[in-house]
Design a protein around this motif. Structure first.
Motif, mmCIF file in Angstrom:
data_model
loop_
_atom_site.group_PDB
_atom_site.id
_atom_site.type_symbol
_atom_site.label_atom_id
_atom_site.label_comp_id
_atom_site.label_asym_id
_atom_site.label_seq_id
_atom_site.Cartn_x
_atom_site.Cartn_y
_atom_site.Cartn_z
ATOM 1 N N PRO A 222 0.832 -1.210 0.000
ATOM 2 C CA PRO A 222 0.000 0.000 0.000
ATOM 3 C C PRO A 222 0.863 1.255 0.000
ATOM 4 C CG PRO A 222 -0.744 -1.570 1.662
ATOM 5 C CD PRO A 222 0.584 -2.059 1.175
ATOM 6 N N VAL A 223 0.307 2.348 -0.488
ATOM 7 C CA VAL A 223 1.031 3.621 -0.524
ATOM 8 C C VAL A 223 0.307 4.631 0.364
ATOM 9 C CG1 VAL A 223 1.966 3.195 -2.818
ATOM 10 C CG2 VAL A 223 -0.207 4.402 -2.580
ATOM 11 N N THR A 224 1.030 5.675 0.756
ATOM 12 C CA THR A 224 0.490 6.670 1.688
ATOM 13 C C THR A 224 -0.155 7.821 0.939
ATOM 14 O OG1 THR A 224 2.198 6.137 3.310
ATOM 15 C CG2 THR A 224 1.061 8.240 3.580
ATOM 16 N N VAL A 225 -1.318 8.240 1.442
ATOM 17 C CA VAL A 225 -2.025 9.394 0.888
ATOM 18 C C VAL A 225 -1.464 10.660 1.531
ATOM 19 C CG1 VAL A 225 -4.266 10.533 0.650
ATOM 20 C CG2 VAL A 225 -4.106 8.036 0.518
ATOM 21 N N ALA A 226 -0.968 11.586 0.712
ATOM 22 C CA ALA A 226 -0.441 12.850 1.224
ATOM 23 C C ALA A 226 -1.573 13.841 1.487
ATOM 24 C CB ALA A 226 0.565 13.446 0.258
ATOM 25 N N SER A 227 -2.576 13.873 0.598
ATOM 26 C CA SER A 227 -3.719 14.770 0.790
ATOM 27 C C SER A 227 -4.836 14.380 -0.153
ATOM 28 C CB SER A 227 -3.320 16.234 0.551
ATOM 29 O OG SER A 227 -2.955 16.434 -0.804
ATOM 30 N N VAL A 228 -6.053 14.724 0.231
ATOM 31 C CA VAL A 228 -7.227 14.571 -0.636
ATOM 32 C C VAL A 228 -7.995 15.887 -0.600
ATOM 33 C CG1 VAL A 228 -7.529 12.074 -0.544
ATOM 34 C CG2 VAL A 228 -8.415 13.456 1.307
ATOM 35 N N LYS A 229 -8.325 16.424 -1.785
ATOM 36 C CA LYS A 229 -8.956 17.738 -1.843
ATOM 37 C C LYS A 229 -10.157 17.737 -2.779
ATOM 38 C CE LYS A 229 -4.811 20.308 -0.563
ATOM 39 N NZ LYS A 229 -3.943 21.474 -0.836
ATOM 40 N N SER A 230 -11.037 18.674 -2.509
ATOM 41 C CA SER A 230 -12.218 18.857 -3.350
ATOM 42 C C SER A 230 -11.855 19.724 -4.548
ATOM 43 C CB SER A 230 -13.322 19.528 -2.538
ATOM 44 O OG SER A 230 -12.956 20.854 -2.216
ATOM 45 N N SER A 231 -12.841 19.967 -5.430
ATOM 46 C CA SER A 231 -12.599 20.806 -6.606
ATOM 47 C C SER A 231 -12.256 22.237 -6.216
ATOM 48 C CB SER A 231 -13.828 20.792 -7.520
ATOM 49 O OG SER A 231 -14.972 21.233 -6.807
ATOM 50 N N ALA A 232 -12.640 22.634 -4.989
ATOM 51 C CA ALA A 232 -12.320 23.978 -4.500
ATOM 52 C C ALA A 232 -10.953 24.023 -3.823
ATOM 53 C CB ALA A 232 -13.394 24.448 -3.531
ATOM 54 N N ASN A 233 -10.168 22.941 -3.977
ATOM 55 C CA ASN A 233 -8.831 22.833 -3.388
ATOM 56 C C ASN A 233 -8.873 22.890 -1.858
ATOM 57 O OD1 ASN A 233 -6.059 22.409 -3.866
ATOM 58 N ND2 ASN A 233 -5.617 24.568 -3.465
ATOM 59 N N ILE A 234 -9.920 22.331 -1.268
ATOM 60 C CA ILE A 234 -10.091 22.292 0.184
ATOM 61 C C ILE A 234 -9.884 20.857 0.657
ATOM 62 C CG2 ILE A 234 -11.707 22.626 2.102
ATOM 63 C CD1 ILE A 234 -13.067 24.768 0.430
ATOM 64 N N GLU A 235 -9.038 20.699 1.681
ATOM 65 C CA GLU A 235 -8.794 19.367 2.240
ATOM 66 C C GLU A 235 -10.102 18.792 2.774
ATOM 67 O OE1 GLU A 235 -6.214 16.208 2.991
ATOM 68 O OE2 GLU A 235 -5.611 18.152 2.195
#
Length: 244
Positions: free
Chosen positions: A151-164
């Protein structure tokens, strides 16, 4: 006959005396080792998981040299600014594995890659920063398969508005760091927003493989949440209990 017996008795007495002297020597040597101490770094108060460590939180404690192990921290500067991965008890020797500087940043052999949206067929909406994910390759003209063994690590997930994407009142990372599975589940349940951008920490060869497979448009990836995120949490708390 008596003479031979006396010789054996004398020899046995000599051996016993030598063993006694050696035993006393070992006992004295052990006492000297216990009397020698090492100055190790300890928290001067309870530090919850996820809190950033500063110099004023730390003190020094003398421990017997025989009790010292290489995981114990000896220099305040070595941990200043790091995060507590697990809760740290007051006065307990600080161990290196219990702190990390930037858990979401890539390791020395990795870089953080934003996965192009046209490379992704689907991504689990329960994924959050810090999670471990598994990548699967799929397409009409290929046989579906797992892309990477680990498995790999998720650094970030964001919406279309660039909000975490997270629950602002109960951040997932804090729940993950504190080992609270119930709150971690709740943060996924209550967080709002569709994932439009996902950044993964990948080794160079992993990214090149993914890019070469997906850039022609014939294959895409499915990104799935891995239970290894919980396994890591359980392992950390097992080590905490063992070290207490």
């Amino acid at each position: 006959m008596n003479r031979r017996r006396n010789v054996w008795i004398s020899a046995a007495a000599a051996v016993l005396s030598a063993l006694l002297v050696y035993g006393v020597y070992l006992l004295q040597l052990r006492q000297v080792e216990f009397q020698e101490t090492v100055a190790v770094i300890v928290p001067n108060r309870f530090v919850p998981a996820g809190e950033r460590i500063t110099k004023d939180m730390l003190g020094v404690k003398q421990v017997a040299k025989a009790s010292y192990n290489s995981e114990m921290v000896l220099d305040v500067e070595a941990v200043n600014g790091m995060e507590a991965v697990v809760p740290l008890g007051q006065g307990e020797p600080l161990l290196q594995w219990k702190v990390d500087k930037f858990r979401l940043l890539p390791s020395r052999t990795q870089s953080t890659f934003q996965i192009p949206r046209d490379y992704v067929l689907s991504v689990s909406n329960g994924i959050r920063a810090g999670d471990k994910v598994v990548l699967y390759l799929t397409g009409e003209e290929i046989v579906s398969e797992r892309l990477f063994e680990q498995p790999v690590t998720v650094a970030s997930v964001k919406s279309s508005a660039n909000i975490e994407i997270d629950d602002t009142t109960n951040p997932n990372l804090m729940s993950l760091a504190s080992g609270d599975k119930e709150k971690m589940y709740a943060s996924r349940r209550d967080a709002n927003g569709m994932i439009d951008y996902i950044n993964l920490n990948l080794q160079e060869e992993q990214w090149l493989e993914l890019d070469s497979l997906c850039k022609a448009g014939k294959a895409r990836i499915v990104i799935a949440y891995s239970s290894q995120s919980l396994d890591i949490m359980d392992a950390a708390y097992t080590q905490t209990e063992a070290g207490s």
